[in-house]
Design a protein around this motif. Sequence first.
Motif, PDB file in Angstrom:
ATOM      1  N   ALA A  93     -12.329   5.948  -7.802  1.00  0.00           N
ATOM      2  CA  ALA A  93     -10.998   6.315  -8.309  1.00  0.00           C
ATOM      3  C   ALA A  93     -10.167   6.494  -7.056  1.00  0.00           C
ATOM      4  CB  ALA A  93     -11.044   7.613  -9.105  1.00  0.00           C
ATOM      5  N   HIS A  94      -8.885   6.203  -7.127  1.00  0.00           N
ATOM      6  CA  HIS A  94      -8.122   6.337  -5.891  1.00  0.00           C
ATOM      7  C   HIS A  94      -7.684   7.792  -5.700  1.00  0.00           C
ATOM      8  CE1 HIS A  94      -4.093   6.478  -7.589  1.00  0.00           C
ATOM      9  NE2 HIS A  94      -4.351   5.411  -8.328  1.00  0.00           N
ATOM     10  N   HIS A  95      -7.071   8.038  -4.547  1.00  0.00           N
ATOM     11  CA  HIS A  95      -6.840   9.412  -4.108  1.00  0.00           C
ATOM     12  C   HIS A  95      -6.081  10.255  -5.129  1.00  0.00           C
ATOM     13  CE1 HIS A  95      -6.647  12.522  -1.130  1.00  0.00           C
ATOM     14  NE2 HIS A  95      -5.346  12.604  -1.285  1.00  0.00           N
ATOM     15  N   GLN A 113      -3.950   7.593   7.010  1.00  0.00           N
ATOM     16  CA  GLN A 113      -5.099   8.010   6.185  1.00  0.00           C
ATOM     17  C   GLN A 113      -6.375   8.013   7.013  1.00  0.00           C
ATOM     18  OE1 GLN A 113      -4.160   9.040   3.149  1.00  0.00           O
ATOM     19  NE2 GLN A 113      -2.185   8.264   3.817  1.00  0.00           N
ATOM     20  N   HIS A 167      -4.767  -0.219  -3.271  1.00  0.00           N
ATOM     21  CA  HIS A 167      -5.655   0.522  -2.364  1.00  0.00           C
ATOM     22  C   HIS A 167      -6.678  -0.419  -1.727  1.00  0.00           C
ATOM     23  CE1 HIS A 167      -4.180   4.554  -3.194  1.00  0.00           C
ATOM     24  NE2 HIS A 167      -3.847   4.052  -4.382  1.00  0.00           N
ATOM     25  N   ASN A 214     -17.623   4.665   5.589  1.00  0.00           N
ATOM     26  CA  ASN A 214     -18.455   5.874   5.642  1.00  0.00           C
ATOM     27  C   ASN A 214     -19.927   5.581   5.864  1.00  0.00           C
ATOM     28  OD1 ASN A 214     -16.059   7.129   5.184  1.00  0.00           O
ATOM     29  ND2 ASN A 214     -16.499   7.768   3.092  1.00  0.00           N
ATOM     30  N   PHE A 273       0.831  -1.214   0.000  1.00  0.00           N
ATOM     31  CA  PHE A 273       0.000   0.000   0.000  1.00  0.00           C
ATOM     32  C   PHE A 273       0.864   1.262   0.000  1.00  0.00           C
ATOM     33  CE2 PHE A 273      -1.922   3.467   2.402  1.00  0.00           C
ATOM     34  CZ  PHE A 273      -3.072   3.698   1.685  1.00  0.00           C
ATOM     35  N   TRP A 323      -5.967  11.756   8.191  1.00  0.00           N
ATOM     36  CA  TRP A 323      -6.715  12.500   7.177  1.00  0.00           C
ATOM     37  C   TRP A 323      -8.229  12.439   7.361  1.00  0.00           C
ATOM     38  CZ3 TRP A 323      -5.123  16.371   4.654  1.00  0.00           C
ATOM     39  CH2 TRP A 323      -3.786  16.474   4.265  1.00  0.00           C
ATOM     40  N   ARG A 324      -8.740  11.235   7.571  1.00  0.00           N
ATOM     41  CA  ARG A 324     -10.210  11.100   7.620  1.00  0.00           C
ATOM     42  C   ARG A 324     -10.788  11.904   8.794  1.00  0.00           C
ATOM     43  NH1 ARG A 324     -14.064   7.268   9.592  1.00  0.00           N
ATOM     44  NH2 ARG A 324     -15.747   6.958   8.095  1.00  0.00           N
ATOM     45  N   ASP A 334     -18.169   6.291  -2.081  1.00  0.00           N
ATOM     46  CA  ASP A 334     -17.823   6.634  -0.694  1.00  0.00           C
ATOM     47  C   ASP A 334     -18.129   8.096  -0.366  1.00  0.00           C
ATOM     48  OD1 ASP A 334     -15.711   8.194  -1.850  1.00  0.00           O
ATOM     49  OD2 ASP A 334     -14.399   6.456  -1.838  1.00  0.00           O
ATOM     50  N   VAL A 363     -10.034   0.121  -1.046  1.00  0.00           N
ATOM     51  CA  VAL A 363     -11.421   0.145  -1.561  1.00  0.00           C
ATOM     52  C   VAL A 363     -12.412  -0.170  -0.422  1.00  0.00           C
ATOM     53  CG1 VAL A 363     -12.853  -0.394  -3.573  1.00  0.00           C
ATOM     54  CG2 VAL A 363     -10.387  -0.750  -3.689  1.00  0.00           C
ATOM     55  N   SER A 374      -8.225  19.715  -2.947  1.00  0.00           N
ATOM     56  CA  SER A 374      -7.932  19.647  -4.382  1.00  0.00           C
ATOM     57  C   SER A 374      -8.027  21.013  -5.069  1.00  0.00           C
ATOM     58  CB  SER A 374      -8.826  18.622  -5.073  1.00  0.00           C
ATOM     59  OG  SER A 374      -9.977  19.206  -5.607  1.00  0.00           O
ATOM     60  N   ASN A 393     -12.241  17.674   1.068  1.00  0.00           N
ATOM     61  CA  ASN A 393     -11.246  17.118   0.152  1.00  0.00           C
ATOM     62  C   ASN A 393     -11.264  17.849  -1.184  1.00  0.00           C
ATOM     63  OD1 ASN A 393      -9.537  14.807   0.944  1.00  0.00           O
ATOM     64  ND2 ASN A 393     -11.454  13.897   1.610  1.00  0.00           N
ATOM     65  N   LEU A 436      -7.140  13.636  -6.858  1.00  0.00           N
ATOM     66  CA  LEU A 436      -6.416  14.869  -6.513  1.00  0.00           C
ATOM     67  C   LEU A 436      -5.616  15.424  -7.696  1.00  0.00           C
ATOM     68  CD1 LEU A 436      -5.685  16.766  -4.133  1.00  0.00           C
ATOM     69  CD2 LEU A 436      -3.728  15.271  -3.675  1.00  0.00           C
ATOM     70  N   PHE A 482      -1.099   3.725   5.989  1.00  0.00           N
ATOM     71  CA  PHE A 482      -2.533   3.418   5.956  1.00  0.00           C
ATOM     72  C   PHE A 482      -3.250   3.989   7.182  1.00  0.00           C
ATOM     73  CE2 PHE A 482      -6.335   0.954   6.534  1.00  0.00           C
ATOM     74  CZ  PHE A 482      -6.878   0.972   5.259  1.00  0.00           C
TER      75      PHE A 482
HETATM   76  C1  LIG Z   1     -11.222  15.589  -4.612  1.00  0.00           C
HETATM   77  C2  LIG Z   1     -11.291  14.472  -3.624  1.00  0.00           C
HETATM   78  C3  LIG Z   1     -12.518  13.993  -3.212  1.00  0.00           C
HETATM   79  C4  LIG Z   1     -12.592  12.967  -2.259  1.00  0.00           C
HETATM   80  N1  LIG Z   1     -13.824  12.538  -1.867  1.00  0.00           N
HETATM   81  C5  LIG Z   1     -13.909  11.569  -0.916  1.00  0.00           C
HETATM   82  C6  LIG Z   1     -15.177  11.103  -0.488  1.00  0.00           C
HETATM   83  O1  LIG Z   1     -16.211  11.567  -0.941  1.00  0.00           O
HETATM   84  N2  LIG Z   1     -15.220  10.112   0.455  1.00  0.00           N
HETATM   85  C7  LIG Z   1     -14.076   9.578   0.969  1.00  0.00           C
HETATM   86  O2  LIG Z   1     -14.167   8.683   1.821  1.00  0.00           O
HETATM   87  N3  LIG Z   1     -12.872  10.005   0.587  1.00  0.00           N
HETATM   88  C8  LIG Z   1     -12.748  10.970  -0.352  1.00  0.00           C
HETATM   89  N4  LIG Z   1     -11.510  11.383  -0.759  1.00  0.00           N
HETATM   90  C9  LIG Z   1     -10.308  10.809  -0.111  1.00  0.00           C
HETATM   91  C10 LIG Z   1      -9.744   9.550  -0.789  1.00  0.00           C
HETATM   92  O3  LIG Z   1      -9.527   9.811  -2.143  1.00  0.00           O
HETATM   93  C11 LIG Z   1     -10.659   8.334  -0.606  1.00  0.00           C
HETATM   94  O4  LIG Z   1     -10.933   8.149   0.769  1.00  0.00           O
HETATM   95  C12 LIG Z   1     -10.014   7.063  -1.121  1.00  0.00           C
HETATM   96  O5  LIG Z   1      -9.657   7.227  -2.474  1.00  0.00           O
HETATM   97  C13 LIG Z   1     -10.976   5.899  -0.962  1.00  0.00           C
HETATM   98  O6  LIG Z   1     -10.454   4.743  -1.547  1.00  0.00           O
HETATM   99  P1  LIG Z   1      -9.821   3.564  -0.693  1.00  0.00           P
HETATM  100  O7  LIG Z   1     -10.808   3.061   0.287  1.00  0.00           O
HETATM  101  O8  LIG Z   1      -9.277   2.578  -1.673  1.00  0.00           O
HETATM  102  O9  LIG Z   1      -8.697   4.304   0.092  1.00  0.00           O
HETATM  103  P2  LIG Z   1      -7.179   3.983   0.430  1.00  0.00           P
HETATM  104  O10 LIG Z   1      -6.324   4.763  -0.481  1.00  0.00           O
HETATM  105  O11 LIG Z   1      -6.943   2.547   0.509  1.00  0.00           O
HETATM  106  O12 LIG Z   1      -7.053   4.653   1.881  1.00  0.00           O
HETATM  107  C14 LIG Z   1      -7.565   4.022   3.043  1.00  0.00           C
HETATM  108  C15 LIG Z   1      -8.632   4.817   3.716  1.00  0.00           C
HETATM  109  O13 LIG Z   1      -8.128   6.027   4.211  1.00  0.00           O
HETATM  110  C16 LIG Z   1      -9.148   7.018   4.251  1.00  0.00           C
HETATM  111  N5  LIG Z   1      -8.676   8.196   3.525  1.00  0.00           N
HETATM  112  C17 LIG Z   1      -7.604   8.295   2.726  1.00  0.00           C
HETATM  113  N6  LIG Z   1      -7.429   9.560   2.313  1.00  0.00           N
HETATM  114  C18 LIG Z   1      -8.441  10.268   2.846  1.00  0.00           C
HETATM  115  C19 LIG Z   1      -8.821  11.629   2.772  1.00  0.00           C
HETATM  116  N7  LIG Z   1      -8.108  12.529   2.078  1.00  0.00           N
HETATM  117  N8  LIG Z   1      -9.932  12.006   3.407  1.00  0.00           N
HETATM  118  C20 LIG Z   1     -10.666  11.117   4.122  1.00  0.00           C
HETATM  119  N9  LIG Z   1     -10.349   9.824   4.235  1.00  0.00           N
HETATM  120  C21 LIG Z   1      -9.240   9.413   3.610  1.00  0.00           C
HETATM  121  C22 LIG Z   1     -10.358   6.417   3.572  1.00  0.00           C
HETATM  122  O14 LIG Z   1     -11.285   6.036   4.545  1.00  0.00           O
HETATM  123  C23 LIG Z   1      -9.797   5.219   2.848  1.00  0.00           C
HETATM  124  O15 LIG Z   1     -10.723   4.159   2.736  1.00  0.00           O
HETATM  125  C24 LIG Z   1     -11.405  12.408  -1.727  1.00  0.00           C
HETATM  126  C25 LIG Z   1     -10.179  12.888  -2.158  1.00  0.00           C
HETATM  127  C26 LIG Z   1     -10.116  13.915  -3.088  1.00  0.00           C
HETATM  128  C27 LIG Z   1      -8.786  14.426  -3.503  1.00  0.00           C
END
Ligand SMILES: Cc1cc2nc3c(=O)[nH]c(=O)nc-3n(C[C@H](O)[C@H](O)[C@H](O)COP(=O)(O)OP(=O)(O)OC[C@H]3O[C@@H](n4cnc5c(N)ncnc54)[C@H](O)[C@@H]3O)c2cc1C
Length: 508
Positions: free
Chosen positions: A365-367, A307, A266, A274, A250, A311-312, A398, A268, A412, A407, A371, A304
């Motif tokens: 889509a991933h972060h 995040q 990632h 949420n 990761f 971040w969350r 999500d 997912v 962004s 975010n 971004l 991880f």
């Molecule tokens: C423009 C933009 C919009 C976004 N909108 C959302 C959204 O609507 N809902 C959402 O949950 N996340 C959002 N994110 C944050 C992040 O992109 C997603 O949490 C992540 O891509 C979810 O995929 P994953 O579970 O595979 O995460 P992974 O990349 O595997 O990360 C693990 C976990 O960390 C948390 N996390 C990571 N980055 C963030 C972050 N910046 N903010 C909050 N939690 C984070 C999530 O719960 C995520 O499941 C956004 C980011 C950007 C740049």
Amino acid sequence: MTRNLILILGDQLTPTLSALRAGDPLHDRVLMAELTEEASYVRHHKKKIAFIFSAMRHFADELRTLGWTVDYVALDDPHNTGSFSGEVARAVAENRPTGLILTEPGEWRVAEMFRGWEQSLDVPVTMLSDDRFICSTAEFSAWAQDRKQLRMEYFYREMRRKTGLLMDGDQPEGGKWNFDAENRKPASASLFMPRPYAEPHDAVTQKVLALVVERFDNHFGDLEPFTYAVTRHGAEAALAHFIATALPHFGDYQDAMLEREPFLYHAVIAQYLNCGLLDPLQVCHAVEAAFREGSVPINAAEGFIRQIIGWREYIRGIYWLKMPDYADVNFFNHTLPLPDFYWTGETDMACLRAAIAQTKQYAYAHHIQRLMVTGNFAMLAGVEPHALHEWYLSVYADAYEWVELPNTIGMSQFADGGLLASKPYAASGAYINRMSNYCVGCRYDVKQRTGANACPFNALYWDFLARHRDKLGGNPRIGQMIRTYDKFSDDERAAIATSAAATIARIS
Ligand SMILES: Cc1cc2nc3c(=O)[nH]c(=O)nc-3n(C[C@H](O)[C@H](O)[C@H](O)COP(=O)(O)OP(=O)(O)OC[C@H]3O[C@@H](n4cnc5c(N)ncnc54)[C@H](O)[C@@H]3O)c2cc1C
Ligand code: SF4
């Protein structure tokens, strides 16, 4: 007689929710409702609607097995009024409860609605805090008070100390708080990429999918294949699958992007976290356990956990600290309407095409795609931040406002002028080329700055810096890039302006 009516929302699917803890299955009733208003106030992705409705239906069954009486109003129930206020008013009239118990919602708009009910419905309303988060809104406000800058990294350290996650006494495990220097490698297409956990549909999901086809066929996105887990058990299986197959890499490839690899390493799992099917602290404990057993390196485990508890939680704190004005900030005064291709995916820019195509297909889509591809392009081109916020809120499974809005608006788009991020996440095509393989198959040349064949990100990037030099010149990292721009010849600067204007005209 019903003592209390307990309203449970689509993102409150947790048996230990504060509203349920405050109630009593013997005397109180639970109300859950599928609402047209909520499913379409922005036109949510079909997969997102199907996921939430199916998870809600499964959760209602889970509550019934725990002894609760649940009134579940399906979307196609002929009596369904389609709105929270309508359904709560109907249930109050039918059951005459002595009180209404709620857990605070994840959206300012809904919280305002809840606050009006005590008067309009003439029933005592108890709104409890949502303690599924590690940091309460009051604790975040206290942390933020009197700080000039609200930097996530310092907040994160507090959360590490508070939770004890990856701590060695009072010191961070491995001697450092943050192992990002070892992360952010580009990925090679030859790497093996595990697939996220996938579940076959049961009869409940099958019915929901048919309903979504019938009622929301004009919404964005592909409904099938639908492979999300829709129960707590399934979400836990998805987490276990991630920890076993993807977590070890990761950190290394967190920022990488590859054509035809939408998920890379990632998790997912944000859609499960949420809506309440997974608990953030349990997720982090499971990740820490994998690290302590030796199956996951520190850079992955720390990256991880940051995040989630960093971040969350920080993003949620910012939302409640700054709403409602935060939704309308627009530091750069950007006014461009959202380009149509954000909905169709029809663009020659391979990176945007790939990110939007997978968004349409998976509601994911991933972060870094969010971004540095869709978000970065919108900021460089000057898209109106609120329009972009509505897009992100609609298209990802999500997406709930408390997490999506800061975010988008803050991280962004830098539309808050730097409250959340220390500098705009602005980058030219060179960044995307370094972190992905998109440019290889693109009709544009990532090495050219201007002209008909040049990567559009390049001229837009320099033009963005030039347009906003008054606002950004004082930022040490961006100021340096502005000085580089100033060294370009007059002809080069004119060519940049012409190329950027041509791109904006093409997408307007
Ligand atoms: C423009 C933009 C919009 C976004 N909108 C959302 C959204 O609507 N809902 C959402 O949950 N996340 C959002 N994110 C944050 C992040 O992109 C997603 O949490 C992540 O891509 C979810 O995929 P994953 O579970 O595979 O995460 P992974 O990349 O595997 O990360 C693990 C976990 O960390 C948390 N996390 C990571 N980055 C963030 C972050 N910046 N903010 C909050 N939690 C984070 C999530 O719960 C995520 O499941 C956004 C980011 C950007 C740049
Ligand atoms: S060349 Fe530019 S537009 Fe094409 S994929 Fe690379 S960064 Fe995107």
